[in-house]
Design a protein around this motif. Structure first.
Motif, PDB file in Angstrom:
ATOM      1  N   VAL A 279      47.493  41.885  49.151  1.00 32.51           N
ATOM      2  CA  VAL A 279      46.931  40.638  49.662  1.00 32.51           C
ATOM      3  C   VAL A 279      45.686  40.932  50.491  1.00 32.51           C
ATOM      4  CG1 VAL A 279      47.323  38.631  51.130  1.00 32.51           C
ATOM      5  CG2 VAL A 279      49.156  39.477  49.639  1.00 32.51           C
ATOM      6  N   PHE A 280      45.777  41.921  51.372  1.00 30.92           N
ATOM      7  CA  PHE A 280      44.632  42.275  52.214  1.00 30.92           C
ATOM      8  C   PHE A 280      43.422  42.639  51.358  1.00 30.92           C
ATOM      9  CE2 PHE A 280      42.241  45.576  54.610  1.00 30.92           C
ATOM     10  CZ  PHE A 280      41.803  44.771  55.649  1.00 30.92           C
ATOM     11  N   ASP A 281      43.656  43.397  50.326  1.00 33.53           N
ATOM     12  CA  ASP A 281      42.590  43.830  49.427  1.00 33.53           C
ATOM     13  C   ASP A 281      41.774  42.642  48.933  1.00 33.53           C
ATOM     14  OD1 ASP A 281      41.107  45.427  47.589  1.00 33.53           O
ATOM     15  OD2 ASP A 281      42.524  44.906  46.007  1.00 33.53           O
TER      16      ASP A 281
ATOM     17  N   PRO B 162      36.904  42.636  46.609  1.00 33.00           N
ATOM     18  CA  PRO B 162      36.748  42.126  45.252  1.00 33.00           C
ATOM     19  C   PRO B 162      35.790  40.952  45.081  1.00 33.00           C
ATOM     20  CG  PRO B 162      39.018  42.713  45.605  1.00 33.00           C
ATOM     21  CD  PRO B 162      38.324  42.880  46.932  1.00 33.00           C
ATOM     22  N   MET B 163      35.781  39.996  46.005  1.00 36.56           N
ATOM     23  CA  MET B 163      34.912  38.834  45.838  1.00 36.56           C
ATOM     24  C   MET B 163      33.665  38.904  46.718  1.00 36.56           C
ATOM     25  SD  MET B 163      36.280  37.117  43.412  1.00 36.56           S
ATOM     26  CE  MET B 163      35.968  35.334  43.391  1.00 36.56           C
ATOM     27  N   SER B 164      33.386  40.068  47.261  1.00 37.45           N
ATOM     28  CA  SER B 164      32.134  40.275  47.983  1.00 37.45           C
ATOM     29  C   SER B 164      30.990  40.355  46.987  1.00 37.45           C
ATOM     30  CB  SER B 164      32.198  41.572  48.793  1.00 37.45           C
ATOM     31  OG  SER B 164      30.907  41.994  49.189  1.00 37.45           O
TER      32      SER B 164
ATOM     33  N   ALA C  95      30.640  38.295  36.302  1.00 44.14           N
ATOM     34  CA  ALA C  95      29.863  38.940  37.360  1.00 44.14           C
ATOM     35  C   ALA C  95      30.737  39.737  38.325  1.00 44.14           C
ATOM     36  CB  ALA C  95      29.063  37.888  38.127  1.00 44.14           C
ATOM     37  N   TYR C  96      32.044  39.547  38.258  1.00 44.74           N
ATOM     38  CA  TYR C  96      32.970  40.204  39.182  1.00 44.74           C
ATOM     39  C   TYR C  96      34.039  40.957  38.391  1.00 44.74           C
ATOM     40  CZ  TYR C  96      30.987  37.630  43.101  1.00 44.74           C
ATOM     41  OH  TYR C  96      30.130  37.144  44.060  1.00 44.74           O
TER      42      TYR C  96
ATOM     43  N   ASP D 221      41.901  39.306  39.074  1.00 41.35           N
ATOM     44  CA  ASP D 221      42.845  39.685  40.133  1.00 41.35           C
ATOM     45  C   ASP D 221      42.862  38.629  41.234  1.00 41.35           C
ATOM     46  OD1 ASP D 221      43.338  42.015  38.775  1.00 41.35           O
ATOM     47  OD2 ASP D 221      42.049  43.255  40.035  1.00 41.35           O
ATOM     48  N   PHE D 222      41.683  38.097  41.544  1.00 42.80           N
ATOM     49  CA  PHE D 222      41.618  37.055  42.561  1.00 42.80           C
ATOM     50  C   PHE D 222      42.350  35.804  42.088  1.00 42.80           C
ATOM     51  CE2 PHE D 222      39.863  33.524  44.926  1.00 42.80           C
ATOM     52  CZ  PHE D 222      39.765  34.027  46.215  1.00 42.80           C
TER      53      PHE D 222
END
Length: 444
Positions: free
Chosen positions: A167-169, A357-359, A413-414, A419-420
């Motif tokens: 979750v933190f990831d 991941p979503m940065s 693009a990600y 995963d998100f």
């Protein structure tokens, strides 16, 4: 004993800072405890409605716009723990970044890096991927050590590299789609002093020396004045000076540069340009020539952050670092070939790759290009004209700034977009935190 919060009917319209987005929630609440957030989420889930915790509205998108229940952040603020051994600080999620900076200063501590606006709440800033320039970590989310959130099922979940690590990831840049953040823990470091060097350059000088500057300075920020060859370049170097040994600008110099020139006079020129667009190129040439060189040193957060009293709309994209200067040149060509009259400088920054991941800097060094117009100006011709260039270059739009992208074209693009989405399904299966913006960028 926790005081209960009753939902109240709301006729108050929520608006973001730029005035570009607004919404009228059915219910508005100001929770002062995690339990009250849990109660609001459970009521929304049981009633088949939605709930959003808004920040201070500094996102230019409708990412925080409420559909039904609006939770205001003011009741969830303040630093709750300082660990000098672990070098971490925990604060409640509604704490404004400027308040955290002051609290850290009193403890002899500092964040490693930050953007140039400190009005946002910690939750809003991290959730949208707010970042500075340069450094070991540019983004606020990359400096997180732990977080606590309330999921869409009303569960209070604590996450770090050691607890609920999956979750933190993913949740460090959570877009408000995975839960309502209630506290955040940041890695911090001893308070440090930065020497700032601001100097005007020509376009060619700045671009020719850009890689060398980025290689030698800790933080580099450039501003190009459209319709001119003028740049303002800011290089920030960490020093060995102890706090208290810095030499900040005098009160008059700070007022002259940061208030009169950057806000009062700049705001007046923007208003003139809005009424008489034909004057904008001349105004920019005059403004570019009026810039002067200066050096000073101060505590990090006082150098990173600048007052922003002129309201605007903004689009920002992160493109791969290796193509950044070429993309900047292409954007200039598009501006010069158009009939747009752009009064605001274009901001140029860089960031090292991170693992969030979503940065917008996930997995690659990034080159950021930010475009602005006055808040009362139609941004669509300018932003819409440049966005295809940025997208073609592999650009990722800042989640809190204007863009037209959708889930279908953001997913490629990600690398970890799926995963998100899987984490969203797990933490908010009933879409308690959804709104039109999230449905557009993530899907239903």
């Amino acid at each position: 004993m926790t005081t209960s919060v009753r939902p109240t009917a709301s006729a108050t319209t929520w608006r973001n800072w730029s005035g570009l987005e607004e919404a009228t929630p059915v219910v508005t609440e100001t929770p002062v405890s995690v339990e009250q957030v849990v109660d609001a989420v459970r009521r929304a889930r049981e009633g088949g409605t939605t709930v959003k915790m808004a920040g201070t509205g500094h996102s230019f998108t409708a990412i925080a716009a409420p559909e039904h229940t609006l939770l205001r952040p003011e009741g969830l603020d303040g630093v709750v723990a300082v660990d000098h051994e672990a070098m971490t600080v925990t604060a409640r999620a509604g704490t404004p970044l400027k308040d955290l900076n002051l609290a850290l200063e009193r403890q002899g501590l500092s964040l490693h890096n930050m953007g140039d606006i400190a009005e946002q709440t910690l939750a809003g800033a991290t959730s949208t991927g707010t970042h500075g320039t340069g450094g070991v970590a540019a983004g606020l989310a990359a400096q997180l050590a732990a977080l606590e959130l309330v999921t869409g099922t009303g569960e209070v979940l604590r996450a770090s590299a050691d607890e609920n690590a999956d979750v933190f990831d993913v949740a460090r840049v959570g877009l408000g789609a995975l839960g309502i953040l209630t506290s955040l823990t940041f890695h911090v470091e001893p308070l440090f002093v930065i020497e700032a060097h601001e100097q005007p350059m020509t376009w060619d000088e700045a671009l020719t020396s850009y890689d060398d500057m980025v290689g030698s300075a800790h933080h580099v920020d450039m501003y190009w004045f459209p319709h001119t060859d003028r740049m303002m370049v800011k290089q920030n170097h960490r020093t060995d000076l102890a706090p208290g040994e810095q030499e900040p600008p005098s009160a008059f110099a700070a007022w002259w540069e940061d208030e009169l020139m950057s806000n009062t006079l700049f705001g007046a020129l923007c208003r003139v340009g809005s009424r008489a667009p034909g004057l904008v190129p001349r105004i920019n040439r005059v403004a570019g020539r009026a810039l002067s060189e200066r050096r000073y040193s101060d505590l990090a957060h006082r150098v990173f952050v600048s007052p922003r009293r002129v309201r605007f709309r903004e689009m920002e994209y992160a493109v791969p670092r290796e193509v950044g200067l070429d993309v900047l040149r292409e954007c200039r060509q598009a501006i010069e070939a158009s009939d747009w009259r752009i009064a605001f400088p274009v901001e140029i920054r860089t960031a090292r790759a991170d693992d969030v991941p979503m940065s917008t800097s996930h997995g690659r060094d990034s080159f950021y290009l930010a475009f602005h117009v006055p808040h009362d100006t139609d941004h669509r011709p300018y932003f819409g004209g440049l966005e295809p260039i940025l997208r073609e270059a592999g650009g990722r739009p800042h989640w809190g700034k204007v863009h037209t992208r959708t889930a279908a074209d953001l997913a490629p693009a990600y690398d970890r977009f799926d995963d998100f989405l899987a984490m969203r399904d797990r933490l908010d299966p009933d879409r308690v935190f959804a709104n039109p913006y999230l449905r557009r960028v993530l899907g239903p």
